[in-house]
Write a protein that holds these residues in place. Structure first.
Motif, short mmCIF file in Angstrom:
data_model
loop_
_atom_site.label_atom_id
_atom_site.label_comp_id
_atom_site.label_asym_id
_atom_site.label_seq_id
_atom_site.Cartn_x
_atom_site.Cartn_y
_atom_site.Cartn_z
N PRO A 17 0.88 -1.05 0.17
CA PRO A 17 -0.02 -0.17 0.05
C PRO A 17 0.97 1.37 0.27
CG PRO A 17 -0.59 -1.48 1.66
CD PRO A 17 0.58 -2.07 1.14
N HIS A 18 1.97 0.91 0.68
CA HIS A 18 2.87 2.36 0.61
C HIS A 18 3.41 2.63 -0.90
CE1 HIS A 18 4.75 2.21 4.64
NE2 HIS A 18 3.56 2.15 4.81
N TYR A 19 3.20 2.01 -1.73
CA TYR A 19 3.53 2.13 -3.20
C TYR A 19 2.32 2.49 -3.90
CZ TYR A 19 7.92 0.50 -1.47
OH TYR A 19 9.14 0.19 -0.65
N LEU A 20 1.15 2.77 -3.33
CA LEU A 20 -0.06 3.14 -4.18
C LEU A 20 0.33 4.24 -5.19
CD1 LEU A 20 -3.08 3.26 -4.64
CD2 LEU A 20 -3.35 4.99 -2.85
N LEU A 21 0.93 5.46 -4.77
CA LEU A 21 1.17 6.55 -5.79
C LEU A 21 2.06 6.04 -6.78
CD1 LEU A 21 1.06 9.56 -6.36
CD2 LEU A 21 3.08 9.93 -4.73
N GLN A 22 3.07 4.99 -6.77
CA GLN A 22 3.74 4.65 -7.70
C GLN A 22 3.13 3.90 -8.54
OE1 GLN A 22 7.13 5.74 -7.45
NE2 GLN A 22 5.78 6.84 -5.95
N MET A 23 1.94 3.04 -8.20
CA MET A 23 1.03 2.35 -8.97
C MET A 23 0.50 3.24 -9.95
SD MET A 23 -0.06 -0.71 -6.22
CE MET A 23 1.06 -1.34 -5.07
N LEU A 24 -0.22 4.11 -9.18
CA LEU A 24 -0.95 5.19 -9.86
C LEU A 24 -0.37 5.94 -11.04
CD1 LEU A 24 -2.97 6.58 -6.83
CD2 LEU A 24 -3.91 5.22 -8.64
N ARG A 25 1.04 6.28 -10.68
CA ARG A 25 1.92 7.02 -11.54
C ARG A 25 2.29 6.18 -12.81
NH1 ARG A 25 6.09 7.96 -13.43
NH2 ARG A 25 7.19 6.25 -12.75
N LEU A 26 2.49 4.81 -12.68
CA LEU A 26 2.64 4.05 -13.68
C LEU A 26 1.49 3.78 -14.62
CD1 LEU A 26 4.54 1.12 -11.81
CD2 LEU A 26 5.44 2.66 -13.78
N VAL A 27 0.16 3.69 -14.15
CA VAL A 27 -1.08 3.91 -14.75
C VAL A 27 -1.01 5.01 -15.30
CG1 VAL A 27 -3.65 3.76 -14.97
CG2 VAL A 27 -2.25 2.14 -13.25
N GLN A 28 -0.83 6.19 -15.08
CA GLN A 28 -1.13 7.70 -15.58
C GLN A 28 0.19 7.52 -16.71
OE1 GLN A 28 -2.54 10.56 -14.93
NE2 GLN A 28 -1.42 11.57 -16.66
N GLU A 29 1.30 7.05 -16.66
CA GLU A 29 2.38 7.02 -17.57
C GLU A 29 1.92 6.38 -18.66
OE1 GLU A 29 6.48 7.19 -16.12
OE2 GLU A 29 6.70 5.51 -17.45
N LYS A 30 1.12 5.11 -18.59
CA LYS A 30 0.67 4.10 -19.54
C LYS A 30 -0.44 4.77 -20.17
CE LYS A 30 0.76 -0.62 -20.71
NZ LYS A 30 1.26 -0.58 -21.94
N GLU A 31 -1.43 5.36 -19.57
CA GLU A 31 -2.72 5.81 -20.07
C GLU A 31 -3.32 7.18 -19.99
OE1 GLU A 31 -5.47 2.13 -20.39
OE2 GLU A 31 -5.94 3.06 -18.36
N ASN A 32 -2.31 7.83 -19.34
CA ASN A 32 -2.50 9.34 -19.47
C ASN A 32 -3.80 9.79 -18.20
OD1 ASN A 32 -0.37 10.52 -20.52
ND2 ASN A 32 -1.30 10.13 -22.64
N TYR A 33 -4.19 8.83 -17.74
CA TYR A 33 -5.22 8.93 -16.69
C TYR A 33 -5.60 7.78 -15.95
CZ TYR A 33 -9.51 6.30 -18.67
OH TYR A 33 -10.35 5.34 -19.23
N ILE A 34 -6.36 8.03 -14.98
CA ILE A 34 -6.58 6.92 -14.00
C ILE A 34 -7.93 6.74 -14.14
CG2 ILE A 34 -6.30 6.06 -11.37
CD1 ILE A 34 -3.83 7.80 -11.80
N SER A 35 -8.70 5.65 -14.26
CA SER A 35 -10.11 5.39 -14.40
C SER A 35 -10.64 4.94 -13.11
CB SER A 35 -10.61 4.45 -15.45
OG SER A 35 -10.06 3.23 -15.04
N PRO A 36 -11.93 5.41 -13.03
CA PRO A 36 -12.48 4.67 -11.63
C PRO A 36 -12.73 3.23 -11.56
CG PRO A 36 -14.18 6.25 -13.05
CD PRO A 36 -12.75 5.89 -13.80
N GLN A 37 -12.21 2.56 -12.68
CA GLN A 37 -11.98 0.94 -12.61
C GLN A 37 -10.73 0.83 -11.88
OE1 GLN A 37 -13.21 2.83 -15.16
NE2 GLN A 37 -15.22 2.10 -15.27
N VAL A 38 -9.93 1.54 -12.41
CA VAL A 38 -8.34 1.46 -11.87
C VAL A 38 -8.18 1.80 -10.39
CG1 VAL A 38 -5.97 2.46 -11.99
CG2 VAL A 38 -7.17 1.65 -14.10
N MET A 39 -9.00 2.79 -9.95
CA MET A 39 -9.01 3.07 -8.74
C MET A 39 -9.58 2.01 -7.69
SD MET A 39 -9.89 7.02 -8.47
CE MET A 39 -9.82 7.79 -9.95
#
Lengths: 593, 179, 242
Positions: A17-39
């Protein structure tokens, strides 16, 4: 994004869980956004409330929640603004047919502002899908429009655009170091922690992040706090507008930084270190990972470093995602936990309870480099550099009105005037020099014979020069807007007060202000400084109180001539909606100020 | 006997509730009238304000006419008082600030229930609406604020007496309220 | 002297580990506060409880009491600070007291009275905020939220439901609700949950309980907040009478 890809991200970040921001950043990098499904996916897999994920996404300004192919962020630095950033941005928006901050109807592109991305010596710069493009001009804007309309991936854009020059203009002891990775670790191999600390004590290094806290005290407090685990954190969230020294250190001196962290780990007994790299420096990540890998190969990281079976240390690079506040050490620690970057209470200090509530050293990038330098040259030799109270050298990031913007290394004690001369500024033509960014202090020509040192002009290294032809209220407005954008929103005075200040500056700028408003700005500056929860709030109005004191005329000449009538809004413009709706243009349909 | 102080009052974007509260001072208005005389005021029906010592305004600023009246009051009154919730923070009329003026007018004049020949009024006689409602202090300097919705007759009476006597104004706890 | 602090010249004993606010509350010395509630971990966000400790401004709810501290509390300077912070909270949200069922029982309003706030002083923000009426027993009106996070803390630490959380940043910081729709009606919030009881303002209100007492008989109609204490915990934090 499909589940397999998300699972891979989870696995890469150890399901932690500490790496949540890292995970979100990787998604952002790949898709340019974070969808509700990803969250929802991360909330479920990490067993945390969905609102926690939403709160994090919504806190960091480099994360989006709606789709777009291209996400373009213009650096909102005042230096670039004065070089014509607004015009270029408007050109791009009109050619692409988008409004500021709004995604185009076909989800192709969104253009917005972001706080300084550390390129104020490189012309006008942007982040495109997280990557830095410098030296924008009309030509590049036109070509960019073409690439976007043809949907050419950013990876295939002209590689030249992504060049970031070091721009080192003056080297002193640190930057002229001929450094071989591992050499200082090797030199210190047979020294005990106490012996190394003794050298550092003699050297008398003070932290470069702003507060100037003695390095040896910090490391001592940390190692003397009883604990089963300790941590080293390198704060590379350099977000102070106008500063870019960390960029150079990572581009060309990264081994110095990592060596400094490793030495610190050896002294305090840490097994894990974090490099908290600001999201805006994403372009540096791959090369830094490679250097870390190389250090592992050379046994300068990992287990039994240089054959010492008691010395294991790893460094993880943790990417920020657009939050100036995370440069504050306790906000940074919160961010390392995958949380919103809200600063903790003043006590306990991180050296007592930091990451995972364990003793943690948080130091600036430059500070770690200086530690290595001191160990390389010897404490006594190092202590001779600079002044009595400020040992060593300081990296200055100089931008604005001068011939040669870039990085300048000086020994402490250099006068402001010498600095300005060396960068080719036209001294008789300077109106103001902003030191240490918007949170720092505003220097007038009367200050130019003062010394750069902790005991006089203390600096984080950001030096922005403004000549007499510049509208200082435009500068102040930019600074005020910066704090509105970067306040974390936790405490009342900073959250609300920064917006009130911004509105007051705007009012004066638009010629509607009165002396009452100036008094209000002065009083509020003091209140916010006194009442704010953290250092950001306490310094968020320095630019106001400083300029009110040193440059009162820039405000006074803009005041409305009536002391009693001073509308906060433009009276006539406030009737515009009604005029349009009723199609009236008679005399009564207008108001004068 | 000293000269009577001139007082003007007006209601802008308010409901006249504060003026009702002034009337609620009742019999105590008589001794008060020994000290003051009304200039422009709904009671006197004087339309044009003259030089006054005290101006009292109820209601916020919602249209062009409100701006003119407020300016005239500020120019002619030595002391200007914002009375009641609307004058102080916009109050109920400011609830429209969360919507665009267009939406408000269309809802009222075009899309409302039971309208015939629906149209948004555009007669030059009707003051144009500002896109937002503002409290008085966002337009001119205000010297005193007397909150309440409305302030009670007692509060107004105490306030005026203390103001006229030149004492520091200090309302009893029960007299200070925002509702 | 052992474990004694002075607040405005008054000697106040404290136990090791207590904050200045804890010690003051126990001794019946009122320090204005909005985000603090003695049942929860100190938060320190509203800054209304800032006092001067040995000349330095500190929030009393998060600063530990240490022997010999000289604390200024009820001074014109600090009252002025608190009034200003209260005014900031008023202009930041939409606090229409005449139309609020919490009026008279609201701690924000009571602190405003206590600090003699007569006007909002600043330009109003008039933000657009939604009201969430989806829950059968509880309404949440974000217009009145002052971001004290008491409901966040109560729901997390006592109800163990994590229904409320913070989102956004800076002036856009706001409360969010943990349900697939983001609506209160889709959570398992119960009207008896602690989170529903702790709101110091009219943001979280119970249905069918508005205007229970007529004007003049409401909680803070009786006496100022320094005598009445917190609304969530009547008389907590109020000054003691002999």
């Amino acid at each position: 994004m499909d589940v397999i890809e998300l699972q891979a991200i989870l696995a890469k970040e150890q399901h932690h869980p500490h790496y949540l921001l890292q995970m979100l950043r990787l998604v952002q990098e790949k898709e340019n956004y974070i969808s509700p499904q990803v969250m929802s996916f991360f909330a479920e897999k990490l067993n945390i409330p969905l609102t926690k994920v939403q709160g994090v996404v919504d806190f960091y300004s480099l994360l989006n929640t709606t789709p777009r192919d291209y996400h373009i962020l213009f650096s909102n630095n005042i230096i670039e603004q004065l070089q014509g950033k607004e015009q270029l941005m408007k050109q791009l928006m009109s050619k692409l047919g988008v409004e500021l901050g709004k995604v185009r109807a076909d989800n192709r592109v969104c253009i917005d502002n972001t706080s300084c991305i550390g390129m104020s010596d490189q012309g006008i710069s942007v982040l495109v899908n997280g990557l830095t493009i410098t030296n924008l001009d009309e030509q590049r804007i036109s070509e960019m429009v073409d690439l976007i309309e043809k949907k050419i991936p950013v990876s295939q854009w002209n590689a030249q655009w992504f060049e970031v020059k070091d721009n080192i203009q003056r080297k002193d002891q640190l930057l002229s170091t001929d450094f071989i990775a591992g050499s200082v670790l090797d030199k210190m191999k047979n020294n005990t922690a106490d012996q190394i600390m003794e050298i550092l004590k003699v050297a008398g290094i003070r932290g470069c992040g702003g507060a100037g806290f003695p390095l040896d005290s910090k490391w001592d407090f940390c190692r003397q706090t009883p604990a089963d685990e300790r941590f080293v954190v390198c704060d590379a969230d350099e977000g102070e507008p106008g500063t870019f020294k960390d960029r150079i250190l990572f581009q060309s001196y990264a081994d110095l930084v990592f060596e400094g962290m490793t030495i610190c780990a050896k002294i305090i007994g840490a097994k894990q270190g974090f490099l908290y790299l600001r999201g805006e420096y994403r372009y540096l990540l791959d090369s830094l990972e490679k250097i870390l890998e190389k250090r592992r190969d050379q046994n300068l990281l990992g287990t039994a470093i240089l054959g010492d079976s008691n010395f294991d240390f790893e460094i993880k690079i943790f990417m920020g995602a657009g939050a100036y506040i995370c440069g504050a050490e306790t906000a940074l620690i919160e961010s390392l936990h995958g949380n919103r970057g809200v600063p903790r209470r003043r006590l306990p200090y991180p050296v007592h309870q930091g990451y995972n509530k364990k003793p943690t050293v948080v130091n600036n990038v430059e500070t770690f480099c200086l530690a290595v330098k001191a160990l390389q040259m010897g404490g006594e030799t190092f202590a001779k550099l600079g002044t009595e109270q400020s040992h060593g050298t300081k990296l200055l990031s100089i931008s604005g009105d001068c011939k040669k913007p870039g990085i300048y290394e000086f020994q402490y004690g250099v006068s402001v005037r010498e600095v300005l001369e060396s960068c080719g500024a036209d001294i008789s033509n300077i109106q103001m020099v902003q030191n240490s960014g918007p949170a720092g202090n505003s220097l007038s020509p009367e200050d130019f014979d003062r010394k750069i040192a902790f005991e006089d002009v203390s600096t984080t290294g950001s030096i922005m020069i403004f000549n007499k032809d510049k509208d200082l209220l435009e500068v102040i407005q930019n600074f005020a807007n910066f704090f509105v954008h970067e306040s974390c929103g936790f405490c009342t005075p900073c959250r609300v007060g920064t917006s009130i200040i911004k509105n007051l500056v705007n009012k004066v700028r638009k010629g509607r202000g009165s002396n009452v408003d100036l008094k209000e700005m002065q009083d509020l500056s003091i209140l916010i400084r006194n009442a704010a929860h953290c250092g950001l709030g306490m310094t968020a109005t320095n630019h106001i109180s400083d300029t009110l004191k040193k440059f009162p005329q820039i405000y006074k000449e803009r005041l409305h001539n009536s002391e009693s009538l001073h509308p906060t809004f433009d009276l006539d413009a406030a009737l515009e909606d009604a005029r349009q709706i009723t199609h009236r243009q008679d005399a009564a349909a207008h108001l004068s100020a | 006997m000293t000269k009577k102080l001139k007082v003007a009052t007006a209601s802008l974007a308010g409901c006249f509730g504060c003026h009702m509260s002034i009337l609620d001072i009742d019999e105590k208005l008589i001794p008060l009238s020994e000290l003051i005389e009304f200039d422009r005021c709904p009671i006197t029906d004087v339309k044009k304000i003259g030089k006054c010592d005290i101006g009292i305004i109820e209601g916020g600023v919602c249209n062009a006419e409100n701006v003119h009246v407020l300016k005239e009051f500020r120019e002619n009154c030595t002391i200007l008082i914002a009375m009641g919730a609307c004058a102080i923070n916009g109050g109920v009329p400011a609830l429209r600030n969360h919507y665009s003026l267009k939406d408000c007018l269309e809802e009222s004049y075009l899309n409302g229930i039971g309208l015939e020949n629906a149209q948004i009024p555009n007669d030059p006689e009707i003051p144009l609406l500002l896109n937002k409602v503002h409290p008085l202090h966002e337009v001119v300097t205000i010297d005193y604020f007397l909150p309440g919705c409305p302030p009670s007759a007692d509060a107004i009476w105490t306030f005026l007496n203390e103001l006229l006597s030149g004492e520091a104004i200090k309302l009893p706890y029960q007299a200070l309220h925002f509702d | 002297m052992e474990n004694i602090i002075t607040i405005d010249e008054q000697m106040i004993p404290f136990k090791t580990g207590q904050t200045i606010m804890d010690a003051a509350m126990e001794a019946g010395v009122y320090i204005p506060h909005l985000c603090h509630n003695p049942e929860f971990e100190p938060h320190g966000s509203c800054r209304v409880c800032v006092v001067k400790v040995n000349g330095r401004m500190m929030s009393s709810c998060t600063t530990k009491a240490t022997a010999g501290q000289k604390i200024e509390n009820n001074t014109p300077e600090l009252q002025e600070n608190r009034r200003c912070l209260t005014q900031m909270l008023f202009v930041e949200g939409n606090h229409v007291c005449p139309g609020c069922e919490k009026s008279g029982n609201c701690q924000l309003q009571a602190v405003a009275y206590y600090t003699e706030m007569l006007s909002p002083r600043f330009q109003h923000f008039y933000p657009y905020r939604e009201l969430d009426p989806t829950h059968p027993d509880v309404i949440i009106d974000f217009n009145r939220c002052i971001l004290c996070e008491l409901c966040v803390r109560a729901s997390r630490d006592i109800d163990q439901k994590n229904i409320f959380a913070m989102s956004g940043r800076g002036i856009k910081a706001h409360l969010i609700i943990n349900s697939p729709t983001g609506k209160l009606g889709d959570t398992d919030l119960n009207v008896n949950d602690k989170a529903v009881q702790v709101c110091p303002v009219g943001a979280i209100i119970k249905r069918k309980q508005g205007y229970m007492n007529p004007i003049g008989e409401r909680f803070y109609d009786q006496a100022p907040i320094d005598e009445m204490g917190d609304i969530a915990e009547p008389h907590a934090g109020a000054k003691h009478h002999d």
